[in-house]
Design a protein around this motif. Sequence first.
Motif, PDB file in Angstrom:
ATOM      1  N   ASP A  84       0.833  -1.317  -0.061  1.00 48.46           N
ATOM      2  CA  ASP A  84       0.093   0.037  -0.030  1.00 48.46           C
ATOM      3  C   ASP A  84       0.939   1.245   0.042  1.00 48.46           C
ATOM      4  O   ASP A  84       0.356   2.201  -0.795  1.00 48.46           O
ATOM      5  CB  ASP A  84      -0.881   0.182   1.153  1.00 48.46           C
ATOM      6  CG  ASP A  84      -2.060   1.122   1.121  1.00 48.46           C
ATOM      7  OD1 ASP A  84      -2.777   1.258  -0.103  1.00 48.46           O
ATOM      8  OD2 ASP A  84      -2.311   1.662   2.028  1.00 48.46           O
TER       9      ASP A  84
ATOM     10  N   ALA B  35       2.180   1.778  -3.534  1.00 52.29           N
ATOM     11  CA  ALA B  35       0.952   2.518  -4.187  1.00 52.29           C
ATOM     12  C   ALA B  35       1.235   3.881  -3.970  1.00 52.29           C
ATOM     13  O   ALA B  35       1.004   4.788  -5.067  1.00 52.29           O
ATOM     14  CB  ALA B  35      -0.394   1.877  -3.924  1.00 52.29           C
TER      15      ALA B  35
ATOM     16  N   TYR C 225       2.181  -0.087 -11.413  1.00 46.59           N
ATOM     17  CA  TYR C 225       0.701   0.293 -10.530  1.00 46.59           C
ATOM     18  C   TYR C 225      -0.029  -0.784 -10.471  1.00 46.59           C
ATOM     19  O   TYR C 225      -0.617  -1.310  -9.314  1.00 46.59           O
ATOM     20  CB  TYR C 225       0.150   1.692 -10.880  1.00 46.59           C
ATOM     21  CG  TYR C 225      -0.762   1.945  -9.668  1.00 46.59           C
ATOM     22  CD1 TYR C 225      -0.363   2.924  -8.711  1.00 46.59           C
ATOM     23  CD2 TYR C 225      -2.228   1.999  -9.676  1.00 46.59           C
ATOM     24  CE1 TYR C 225      -1.077   3.302  -7.586  1.00 46.59           C
ATOM     25  CE2 TYR C 225      -3.074   2.358  -8.857  1.00 46.59           C
ATOM     26  CZ  TYR C 225      -2.492   3.051  -7.691  1.00 46.59           C
ATOM     27  OH  TYR C 225      -3.439   3.533  -6.755  1.00 46.59           O
ATOM     28  N   GLU C 226      -0.746  -1.368 -11.850  1.00 41.01           N
ATOM     29  CA  GLU C 226      -1.591  -2.313 -11.760  1.00 41.01           C
ATOM     30  C   GLU C 226      -1.068  -3.769 -11.153  1.00 41.01           C
ATOM     31  O   GLU C 226      -1.682  -4.326 -10.287  1.00 41.01           O
ATOM     32  CB  GLU C 226      -1.929  -2.666 -13.179  1.00 41.01           C
ATOM     33  CG  GLU C 226      -2.837  -1.518 -13.577  1.00 41.01           C
ATOM     34  CD  GLU C 226      -3.159  -1.648 -15.235  1.00 41.01           C
ATOM     35  OE1 GLU C 226      -2.585  -2.665 -15.790  1.00 41.01           O
ATOM     36  OE2 GLU C 226      -4.026  -0.768 -15.762  1.00 41.01           O
TER      37      GLU C 226
ATOM     38  N   ASN D 147       0.921  -3.712  -8.645  1.00 44.85           N
ATOM     39  CA  ASN D 147       1.207  -3.614  -7.278  1.00 44.85           C
ATOM     40  C   ASN D 147      -0.225  -3.535  -6.688  1.00 44.85           C
ATOM     41  O   ASN D 147      -0.467  -4.428  -5.671  1.00 44.85           O
ATOM     42  CB  ASN D 147       1.594  -2.178  -6.930  1.00 44.85           C
ATOM     43  CG  ASN D 147       1.656  -2.086  -5.455  1.00 44.85           C
ATOM     44  OD1 ASN D 147       2.497  -2.870  -4.882  1.00 44.85           O
ATOM     45  ND2 ASN D 147       1.204  -1.073  -4.817  1.00 44.85           N
ATOM     46  N   THR D 148      -1.305  -3.232  -7.467  1.00 47.93           N
ATOM     47  CA  THR D 148      -2.882  -3.451  -7.137  1.00 47.93           C
ATOM     48  C   THR D 148      -3.058  -4.798  -6.965  1.00 47.93           C
ATOM     49  O   THR D 148      -3.694  -5.539  -6.096  1.00 47.93           O
ATOM     50  CB  THR D 148      -3.565  -2.674  -7.989  1.00 47.93           C
ATOM     51  OG1 THR D 148      -3.311  -1.160  -8.164  1.00 47.93           O
ATOM     52  CG2 THR D 148      -4.978  -3.096  -7.602  1.00 47.93           C
ATOM     53  N   GLU D 149      -2.500  -5.579  -7.991  1.00 46.27           N
ATOM     54  CA  GLU D 149      -2.954  -7.074  -7.972  1.00 46.27           C
ATOM     55  C   GLU D 149      -2.239  -7.831  -6.621  1.00 46.27           C
ATOM     56  O   GLU D 149      -2.778  -8.815  -5.836  1.00 46.27           O
ATOM     57  CB  GLU D 149      -2.234  -8.016  -9.036  1.00 46.27           C
ATOM     58  CG  GLU D 149      -2.603  -9.428  -9.330  1.00 46.27           C
ATOM     59  CD  GLU D 149      -2.140  -9.908 -10.503  1.00 46.27           C
ATOM     60  OE1 GLU D 149      -2.347 -11.171 -10.687  1.00 46.27           O
ATOM     61  OE2 GLU D 149      -1.647  -9.365 -11.561  1.00 46.27           O
TER      62      GLU D 149
ATOM     63  N   LYS E 109      -4.372  -7.005  -3.426  1.00 42.85           N
ATOM     64  CA  LYS E 109      -5.556  -8.025  -3.605  1.00 42.85           C
ATOM     65  C   LYS E 109      -5.348  -9.288  -3.100  1.00 42.85           C
ATOM     66  O   LYS E 109      -5.871 -10.043  -2.374  1.00 42.85           O
ATOM     67  CB  LYS E 109      -6.170  -8.003  -4.924  1.00 42.85           C
ATOM     68  CG  LYS E 109      -6.969  -6.938  -5.269  1.00 42.85           C
ATOM     69  CD  LYS E 109      -7.373  -6.866  -6.817  1.00 42.85           C
ATOM     70  CE  LYS E 109      -8.087  -5.759  -7.245  1.00 42.85           C
ATOM     71  NZ  LYS E 109      -8.443  -5.727  -8.562  1.00 42.85           N
TER      72      LYS E 109
END
Length: 133
Positions: free
Chosen positions: A85, A88, A109-110, A112-114, A117
Amino acid sequence: MENKSSTVSSQFSTKKGVIQEKSKAFAVRIVKFYKYLCDEKKEFVLSKQVLRSGTSIGANVRESKNAQSKADFISKMSIALKEADETAYWIELLTESEIVKETQVKDLYEENTEIIKILTSIVKSSKLKVIDN
């Protein structure tokens, strides 16, 4: 007597295998991003922050392999989640301060988002397993 460490390690083996691979690959990308920021953008402050938090994700996931207890495992994965987090945040700050273009960091960024999750799922399901036992 059952070895708690091996029990914890065997839990969530599919997700853990995925998160170990993804977090290490992400760390490599972060190192390359850091080098780019330093070499091309001459940015040394925020780049150091994103390097530290972005590589810490995988380090904490790796440490969780040798967790001494379920609580220790959850703690390591929770720290990895917090670092993801934070990563990000630094990527957002680099973009919003116009040091890099959003298109340059979109994939990072994507990814990192994965990771966030997956880690969220691991932490939540691990906590439920502790409550159920």
